[in-house]
Write a protein that holds these residues in place. Structure first.
Motif, short mmCIF file in Angstrom:
data_model
loop_
_atom_site.label_atom_id
_atom_site.label_comp_id
_atom_site.label_asym_id
_atom_site.label_seq_id
_atom_site.Cartn_x
_atom_site.Cartn_y
_atom_site.Cartn_z
N THR A 1 3.05 15.01 -3.76
CA THR A 1 3.76 14.57 -2.56
C THR A 1 4.11 13.09 -2.68
N ALA A 2 5.37 12.75 -2.42
CA ALA A 2 5.81 11.36 -2.50
C ALA A 2 4.97 10.49 -1.57
N GLY A 3 4.54 9.35 -2.07
CA GLY A 3 3.74 8.42 -1.28
C GLY A 3 2.25 8.56 -1.50
N THR A 4 1.81 9.77 -1.86
CA THR A 4 0.38 9.98 -2.17
C THR A 4 0.18 10.42 -3.60
N ASN A 5 1.24 10.40 -4.40
CA ASN A 5 1.15 10.81 -5.81
C ASN A 5 0.60 9.66 -6.64
N LEU A 6 -0.72 9.49 -6.53
CA LEU A 6 -1.43 8.38 -7.17
C LEU A 6 -2.56 8.93 -8.05
N GLU A 7 -3.23 8.03 -8.75
CA GLU A 7 -4.40 8.42 -9.55
C GLU A 7 -5.65 8.19 -8.71
N TYR A 8 -6.29 9.28 -8.29
CA TYR A 8 -7.52 9.23 -7.51
C TYR A 8 -8.69 9.44 -8.45
N SER A 9 -9.72 8.63 -8.30
CA SER A 9 -10.88 8.77 -9.18
C SER A 9 -12.14 9.08 -8.37
N TYR A 10 -13.00 9.89 -8.97
CA TYR A 10 -14.24 10.35 -8.34
C TYR A 10 -15.35 10.41 -9.38
N LEU A 11 -16.57 10.46 -8.91
CA LEU A 11 -17.70 10.85 -9.73
C LEU A 11 -18.17 12.21 -9.23
N LEU A 12 -18.09 13.22 -10.09
CA LEU A 12 -18.58 14.55 -9.75
C LEU A 12 -20.03 14.67 -10.20
N THR A 13 -20.86 15.27 -9.36
CA THR A 13 -22.28 15.42 -9.69
C THR A 13 -22.74 16.83 -9.35
N GLY A 14 -23.79 17.24 -10.02
CA GLY A 14 -24.31 18.58 -9.75
C GLY A 14 -25.52 18.88 -10.58
N SER A 15 -25.79 20.16 -10.74
CA SER A 15 -26.99 20.63 -11.42
C SER A 15 -26.67 21.01 -12.86
N LYS A 16 -27.40 20.40 -13.77
CA LYS A 16 -27.25 20.76 -15.19
C LYS A 16 -27.76 22.18 -15.43
N GLU A 17 -28.82 22.53 -14.73
CA GLU A 17 -29.42 23.85 -14.90
C GLU A 17 -28.45 24.96 -14.52
N ASN A 18 -27.71 24.75 -13.41
CA ASN A 18 -26.75 25.75 -12.94
C ASN A 18 -25.35 25.52 -13.49
N ASN A 19 -25.17 24.43 -14.24
CA ASN A 19 -23.87 24.07 -14.83
C ASN A 19 -22.78 24.06 -13.75
N GLU A 20 -23.09 23.40 -12.64
CA GLU A 20 -22.16 23.42 -11.50
C GLU A 20 -22.05 22.03 -10.89
N TYR A 21 -20.80 21.63 -10.59
CA TYR A 21 -20.56 20.40 -9.83
C TYR A 21 -20.53 20.77 -8.35
N THR A 22 -21.44 20.15 -7.59
CA THR A 22 -21.60 20.52 -6.18
C THR A 22 -21.20 19.40 -5.22
N ASP A 23 -21.03 18.17 -5.72
CA ASP A 23 -20.74 17.05 -4.83
C ASP A 23 -19.81 16.07 -5.54
N TYR A 24 -19.22 15.16 -4.77
CA TYR A 24 -18.32 14.17 -5.35
C TYR A 24 -18.42 12.87 -4.56
#
Length: 251
Positions: free
Chosen positions: A93-116
């Protein structure tokens, strides 16, 4: 460019040398082959007035070694998936077409990202990670944690970016490079190599850090650099219509 000019670019500074030393042979060979087809004067390592440097080199994700068959493919919780859907709309979308950065975190045991955790918003061609926050997280995390640095590749709307692809389209397409926003770059690879280095520095080598990128066509990829550049996830999201006022991220 000549072999000598290529070597000068690859060894011009500590960052370039680190990238090359930690690439797998296949990816390094691809970079060398591409460089030899380009004009050395377009690179700052050769010409201080140039627009590009080594880290600008695009890398087609289809060229990466595939680690998915080894069971490393990550999962994403409903919370993370909802945010990914929202971001896909924003970067198209024009005006919001930017580079957004996050840190994804989660459980290594479940191999799942659950939060950001959102970080800085970059320009349409620039991603910004808060490396101090990332470093602090690594220091305190336990061995069961899974982490990924994440950013978006927005769609160019009503503009043409100044990129190697747009200057050398016919040459780079022969190597599998796609239009802007649909590739990795060596700077993306280096960011994950740096993440690897931080985990080693703080003796958290049990963590296998990844990078995750959402491209504007809905392609969602994850990759690691611990054993060369390996693709750990590659699937497609569908663009979902959402209310315009919900496009901006909350910080």
């Amino acid at each position: 460019m000549t072999d000598e000019q290529m070597f000068t670019i690859c060894s011009a500074n500590p960052t370039n040398r680190y990238i090359c030393q930690h690439l797998d042979e296949k990816t390094l060979d691809l970079c060398i082959e591409m460089l030899l087809k380009l004009d050395a004067n377009d690179f700052k390592e050769i010409n201080s007035n140039a627009d590009f440097d080594f880290s600008c080199l695009p890398i087609p994700y289809t060229s990466l070694e595939n680690a998915q068959q080894n069971g490393h493919q990550p999962n994403f919780s409903s919370k993370v998936k909802k945010e990914l859907d929202r971001l896909l709309k924003a970067i198209n979308t024009a005006g919001t077409n930017l580079e957004y950065s996050y840190l994804l975190t989660g459980s290594k045991e479940n191999n799942e990202y659950t939060d950001y955790e959102p970080m800085k918003v970059g320009l349409s061609q620039t991603v910004e990670y808060d490396w101090q926050r990332i470093e602090d997280f690594i220091k305190q995390c336990d061995k069961n944690v899974k982490i990924s640095i994440f950013h978006t590749h927005p769609k160019p709307i009503n503009q043409q970016h100044n990129t190697l692809y747009n200057k050398y389209k016919e040459v780079l397409e022969k190597f599998g490079v796609k239009p802007d926003g649909l590739n990795l770059s060596l700077s993306d690879v280096y960011a994950n190599q740096y993440l690897d280095m931080l985990c080693k520095k703080f003796e958290k080598e049990n963590i296998i850090p990844e990078s995750t990128i959402l491209m504007h066509d809905g392609t969602l990829i994850s990759f690691s650099t611990k054993n060369g550049v390996e693709l750990t996830d590659n699937h497609k999201l569908t663009l979902i219509e959402q209310d315009e006022e919900k496009l901006e991220p909350t910080y």
